[in-house]
Design a protein around this motif. Structure first.
Motif, PDB file in Angstrom:
ATOM      1  N   HIS A  97       0.583  -1.190  -0.056  1.00  0.00           N
ATOM      2  CA  HIS A  97      -0.009  -0.328  -0.064  1.00  0.00           C
ATOM      3  C   HIS A  97       1.043   1.306   0.137  1.00  0.00           C
ATOM      4  O   HIS A  97       1.413   1.550   0.816  1.00  0.00           O
ATOM      5  N   CYS A  98       1.156   1.766  -1.222  1.00  0.00           N
ATOM      6  CA  CYS A  98       2.051   3.196  -1.230  1.00  0.00           C
ATOM      7  C   CYS A  98       1.188   4.278  -1.020  1.00  0.00           C
ATOM      8  O   CYS A  98       0.209   4.582  -1.567  1.00  0.00           O
ATOM      9  N   ASN A  99       1.706   5.004  -0.031  1.00  0.00           N
ATOM     10  CA  ASN A  99       1.080   6.376   0.221  1.00  0.00           C
ATOM     11  C   ASN A  99       1.843   7.510  -0.366  1.00  0.00           C
ATOM     12  O   ASN A  99       3.189   7.524  -0.273  1.00  0.00           O
ATOM     13  N   ASN A 116      -0.304   5.115  -8.965  1.00  0.00           N
ATOM     14  CA  ASN A 116      -0.301   4.586  -7.542  1.00  0.00           C
ATOM     15  C   ASN A 116      -1.729   3.919  -7.148  1.00  0.00           C
ATOM     16  O   ASN A 116      -2.431   4.284  -6.540  1.00  0.00           O
ATOM     17  N   GLY A 119      -2.429   2.722  -3.743  1.00  0.00           N
ATOM     18  CA  GLY A 119      -2.194   3.077  -2.623  1.00  0.00           C
ATOM     19  C   GLY A 119      -3.115   4.320  -2.553  1.00  0.00           C
ATOM     20  O   GLY A 119      -4.192   4.524  -3.286  1.00  0.00           O
ATOM     21  N   ARG A 120      -2.659   5.112  -1.459  1.00  0.00           N
ATOM     22  CA  ARG A 120      -3.565   6.428  -1.359  1.00  0.00           C
ATOM     23  C   ARG A 120      -2.516   7.715  -1.744  1.00  0.00           C
ATOM     24  O   ARG A 120      -1.212   7.811  -1.519  1.00  0.00           O
ATOM     25  N   THR A 121      -3.139   8.552  -2.811  1.00  0.00           N
ATOM     26  CA  THR A 121      -2.439   9.711  -3.191  1.00  0.00           C
ATOM     27  C   THR A 121      -3.123  10.918  -2.706  1.00  0.00           C
ATOM     28  O   THR A 121      -4.534  11.223  -2.924  1.00  0.00           O
ATOM     29  N   LEU A 195      -0.803   9.630   8.547  1.00  0.00           N
ATOM     30  CA  LEU A 195      -0.449   8.483   7.926  1.00  0.00           C
ATOM     31  C   LEU A 195       1.333   8.313   7.631  1.00  0.00           C
ATOM     32  O   LEU A 195       1.758   9.338   7.835  1.00  0.00           O
ATOM     33  N   TRP A 197       4.380   8.090   5.149  1.00  0.00           N
ATOM     34  CA  TRP A 197       4.448   8.420   3.762  1.00  0.00           C
ATOM     35  C   TRP A 197       5.631   7.631   3.429  1.00  0.00           C
ATOM     36  O   TRP A 197       6.470   7.719   3.691  1.00  0.00           O
ATOM     37  N   LYS A 229       7.827   9.102  11.064  1.00  0.00           N
ATOM     38  CA  LYS A 229       6.708   8.147  10.663  1.00  0.00           C
ATOM     39  C   LYS A 229       6.672   6.739  11.539  1.00  0.00           C
ATOM     40  O   LYS A 229       7.901   6.445  12.177  1.00  0.00           O
TER      41      LYS A 229
END
Length: 285
Positions: A97-99, A116, A119-121, A195, A197, A229
């Motif tokens: 899951h790429c943030n 992406n 993931g979440r952008t 989050l 990142w 993080k």
């Protein structure tokens, strides 16, 4: 002689036959219409997708009208776009899951979102209401406007102040939401701080004139987010577009490690750095 029989059709039978023919014609028309519409939609969608997945073609796409208010006047070169898109694609493929956090809502936004895919952008832009308008035109995009308090004319004073408070208010590991450092952004949506990142792209705010917000606070905030993080990969890839305004077009790529020992909790950078990349973190200058 055989007698000729005259067969008369009842009027209702004639009407049913005529109605049946009319219904068949309408059915053929409807099927033809929807087939044509589906084909045109498929061709259009395929063309757009090809443009999104091809950095070279995306670079030459004309900006939509709603981008007229953007303050990002410096476009990326095709090489810069290719470098960033390759990094986004690699992050999306390598991580479960790429943030991706992007400062600046530019015409490459849809490309980053498509690449992406797992993931979440999140996009952050200095132009008020630009994010909401962009979301309306492109459902699925997550964008917010940001109010910056810094100015390019204050750069030297702000950097000197931050350097003098590296072990207190402006330390690398801290809760930005309650930070008292003048370079810290603490007005972002709360979930941005929560989050972890994997990649941060800095392509805004504007910084090419004295009254502009500049990118000092964004760079500082990006590094603190990476140092602080809690989960995900041990390092965050930070890209800074036009990080040297005297040589417009330069793209910086920095790898910022999560704080794992006391030294990383009190230092932003290692001694060993290169012009365009760093093995540890981005610099404040």
């Amino acid at each position: 002689m055989k007698s000729t029989k005259l067969i008369l059709l009842h009027p209702t039978i004639q009407k049913q036959s005529s109605s049946s023919n009319t219904n068949r014609l309408w059915l053929i028309f409807i099927i033809t219409f929807f087939t044509t519409a589906f084909t045109l939609t498929l061709i259009t969608t395929t063309t757009r997708l090809c443009r999104l997945l091809n950095p070279a073609s995306t670079f030459h796409i004309r900006r939509p009208p709603h981008y007229a208010t953007t303050t990002n006047s410096t476009h990326m070169t095709s090489t810069e776009v290719a470098t960033i898109t390759a990094a986004v694609a690699h992050c999306a493929a390598a991580a479960s899951h790429c943030n991706l956090l992007v400062f600046g809502l530019t015409h490459e936004a849809l490309l980053y979102k498509v690449l992406n895919f797992n993931g979440r952008t999140i996009f952050l832009d200095e132009n008020e209401n630009l994010g909401s308008r962009f979301e309306q035109h492109h459902p699925g995009i997550e964008a917010y406007d940001v109010q910056y308090k810094t100015r390019v004319s204050e750069m030297k004073r702000l950097l000197e102040s931050a350097r003098g408070k590296l072990r207190s208010k402006c330390r690398p590991v801290q809760n930005l939401l309650f930070s008292e450092c003048k370079l810290a952004l603490n007005s972002l949506p709360n979930h941005v701080y929560e989050l972890s990142w994997d990649m941060i792209l800095i392509d805004g705010p504007s910084g090419y004139h004295e009254a502009a917000a500049g990118r000092m606070s964004v760079i500082f905030t990006a590094v603190v987010l990476a140092r602080s993080k809690k989960g995900g990969a041990a390092a965050t890839h930070v890209f800074v577009h036009d990080f040297d305004r005297e040589a417009v077009g330069k793209l910086g790529h920095f790898v910022v490690e999560r704080a794992s020992d006391e030294r990383l909790m009190t230092e932003f950078c290692r001694v060993s750095t290169s012009a365009n990349s760093s093995s540890s973190s981005t610099s404040m200058v």
